[in-house]
Design an enzyme around this catalytic site. Sequence first.
Site, PDB file in Angstrom:
ATOM      1  N   ASP A  87      -2.773   4.752  -2.443  1.00  0.00           N
ATOM      2  CA  ASP A  87      -3.701   5.468  -1.569  1.00  0.00           C
ATOM      3  C   ASP A  87      -4.076   6.839  -2.151  1.00  0.00           C
ATOM      4  OD1 ASP A  87      -4.821   5.407   1.246  1.00  0.00           O
ATOM      5  OD2 ASP A  87      -3.654   7.248   1.399  1.00  0.00           O
ATOM      6  N   GLU A 111      -6.485   4.182  -5.656  1.00  0.00           N
ATOM      7  CA  GLU A 111      -7.710   4.535  -4.931  1.00  0.00           C
ATOM      8  C   GLU A 111      -8.163   5.904  -5.432  1.00  0.00           C
ATOM      9  OE1 GLU A 111      -9.371   5.103  -0.355  1.00  0.00           O
ATOM     10  OE2 GLU A 111      -7.410   5.866  -0.920  1.00  0.00           O
ATOM     11  N   ASP A 152       0.866  -1.173   0.000  1.00  0.00           N
ATOM     12  CA  ASP A 152       0.000   0.000   0.000  1.00  0.00           C
ATOM     13  C   ASP A 152       0.907   1.228   0.000  1.00  0.00           C
ATOM     14  OD1 ASP A 152      -2.107   1.805   0.464  1.00  0.00           O
ATOM     15  OD2 ASP A 152      -3.145   0.355   1.746  1.00  0.00           O
ATOM     16  N   HIS A 207     -10.939  -1.519   4.610  1.00  0.00           N
ATOM     17  CA  HIS A 207     -10.700  -1.077   5.986  1.00  0.00           C
ATOM     18  C   HIS A 207     -11.346   0.269   6.307  1.00  0.00           C
ATOM     19  CE1 HIS A 207      -7.910   1.002   3.459  1.00  0.00           C
ATOM     20  NE2 HIS A 207      -7.593   1.806   4.444  1.00  0.00           N
ATOM     21  N   ASP A 208     -11.915   0.922   5.302  1.00  0.00           N
ATOM     22  CA  ASP A 208     -12.573   2.210   5.528  1.00  0.00           C
ATOM     23  C   ASP A 208     -14.097   2.073   5.518  1.00  0.00           C
ATOM     24  OD1 ASP A 208     -10.110   3.565   5.504  1.00  0.00           O
ATOM     25  OD2 ASP A 208     -10.175   3.835   3.326  1.00  0.00           O
TER      26      ASP A 208
HETATM   27  C1  GLC Z   1      -7.227   6.291   2.238  1.00  0.00           C
HETATM   28  C2  GLC Z   1      -7.093   5.145   3.200  1.00  0.00           C
HETATM   29  C3  GLC Z   1      -7.569   5.581   4.544  1.00  0.00           C
HETATM   30  C4  GLC Z   1      -6.694   6.718   5.004  1.00  0.00           C
HETATM   31  C5  GLC Z   1      -6.650   7.842   3.974  1.00  0.00           C
HETATM   32  C6  GLC Z   1      -5.519   8.770   4.247  1.00  0.00           C
HETATM   33  O1  GLC Z   1      -8.536   6.631   1.992  1.00  0.00           O
HETATM   34  O2  GLC Z   1      -7.772   4.027   2.709  1.00  0.00           O
HETATM   35  O3  GLC Z   1      -7.567   4.542   5.479  1.00  0.00           O
HETATM   36  O4  GLC Z   1      -7.160   7.226   6.219  1.00  0.00           O
HETATM   37  O5  GLC Z   1      -6.465   7.363   2.668  1.00  0.00           O
HETATM   38  O6  GLC Z   1      -4.289   8.157   3.973  1.00  0.00           O
END
Ligand code: GLC
Length: 539
Positions: free
Chosen positions: A203, A245, A102, A319-320
């Site tokens: 990310d 993402e 990641d 995880h979010d």
């Molecule tokens: C992404 C991650 C999340 C994190 C954010 C900031 O959305 O999935 O868990 O808090 O980025 O890095």
Amino acid sequence: MKTTEKSLWWKSAVIYQIYPRSFQDSNGDGIGDIPGIISRLDYLADLGIDAIWLSPVYRSPQDDNGYDISDYCDVDPMFGTLTDMDALISEAGKRHIRIIMDLVLNHSSDEHPWFIQARKSRDNPFHDYYIWRDGSKDVPPNDMKACFGGPAWTWVPSVQQYYFHQFSVKQPDLNWDNPKVRKEIYKIINFWIERGVGGFRLDVIDQIAKEPDLKITNNGPMLHAYIREMNRHTFGGTDLVTVGEAWGATVEDAKIYSDPSGREFSMVFQFEHIGLDQIPGKEKWDLAPLDWIKLKKVLSKWQIGLHGCGWNSLFWNNHDLPRIVSRWGDDGKFRIKSAKMLATLLYGMQGTPYIYQGEELGMTNASYDISDYRDIETLHMYRERLAKGYSEADVMRSIHAKGRDNARTPMQWDNSKNAGFSDGEPWLRVNPNYMQINAEDETHTNDSVFAYYKDLIALRKKYPIFIEGDYQLLMSDNPDIFAYKRTWKEQTLYVICNIGAKELKEVIPKDYTHGTLLKSNYAEPGSYLKPYEARIYLK
Ligand code: GLC
Ligand code: CA
């Protein structure tokens, strides 16, 4: 599309996401770690997955559970060592499982040596690694807000400037407009490629090219230029899988990101479906019931939109996000049936499926008191909304439905102490339902959610139509049935799901059910659909 090409292995792959701190603790400190993951690789191999997306294990002060990195080329002692990481890569490799790292490249930790330097003085060589603006102590450059509450600008007296952060104060945004920063980032990526990883999840990648003066965060004008440059200097031309993402991605954006020419990524995570159960224009905490007709439309739009010219990722969870069975299924009476139905719905589609740890067991949301939550986002929102006058009950309802800790409770391995996750005190409470829901039981039960996921994964490997076939939505206005058809060469695949607890007397059109029944969550499919019934036919 040449999906038979070895380099496109990820098109027929299933990827499993591990949230390391909640997966398996090996040393009793209550926090999952890399040796813990290694000890569970056989379980994952049995499930049949091809790769693990590992949420961040780098050195980090853990302000946002590792999404705040202070050393990109080392492992946090809490999770293990670089040697453990090498062992994970090689042990996984023996089981034909690749490790996907990641990469959190939009921001670093404020404890990263770059930022420690950067904040010393305006003429420090690292100052320009971050985004600074003049202003005076009480007047920030503008009113932009940070994701985890408060302003997106924080004042640093030593330089008499503000720095920009889209997330917490401890997550300063990196300045991608500085070519030195980009070079450093490519070095980091190549460091991991040389260690033998199988790919990267990037990310919040659509936020790297921000223009804070114009209040632009997503999709900045330089975004695709930066991604292409990164691609050329790192994973471009390799067989690594990359998934960006991109919360704000439209189908048109995703075509660019995942163009088969390979200039950018293999695919992106898009979130259009994820926003369908909140009040439009408001935050995720502002709950609204899911409109299934809309969900059908959105998922179908993505299926059709990227067919032949891009690639989809398929996911319900990460995880979010809250647990899907609690969110859009039924985590009570029909937990097992509805978890299987939701899996069927997604695994029949075109794209690369992602399983989030515990999803394959039908793990559910947790309903704790506020003192049991750990997530920075949840805790900020709690304080903020109470201060704004929301009732405690209201705020807790939102947290129980959407809080990120729902997905982060420890993995439920067996019915021993702490669900077999840890001998010590877990960093986050174990969901008390581990006595009923755990891997030990499910791996020994024929009709478990686990067994069902395993079968779906095997089916995707066996029949290329899952990977290659085109997509057509059926019964589009039916509020109770989600059905679609896939075609490839002479074959047709029908996926038919009853999305609710009602028994549907409506007769399913004959041609949908003519083929061989490949999979169902009921032993004897009849002429109508039972609660949460799901079927896949191949003709
Ligand atoms: C992404 C991650 C999340 C994190 C954010 C900031 O959305 O999935 O868990 O808090 O980025 O890095
Ligand atoms: Ca540990």
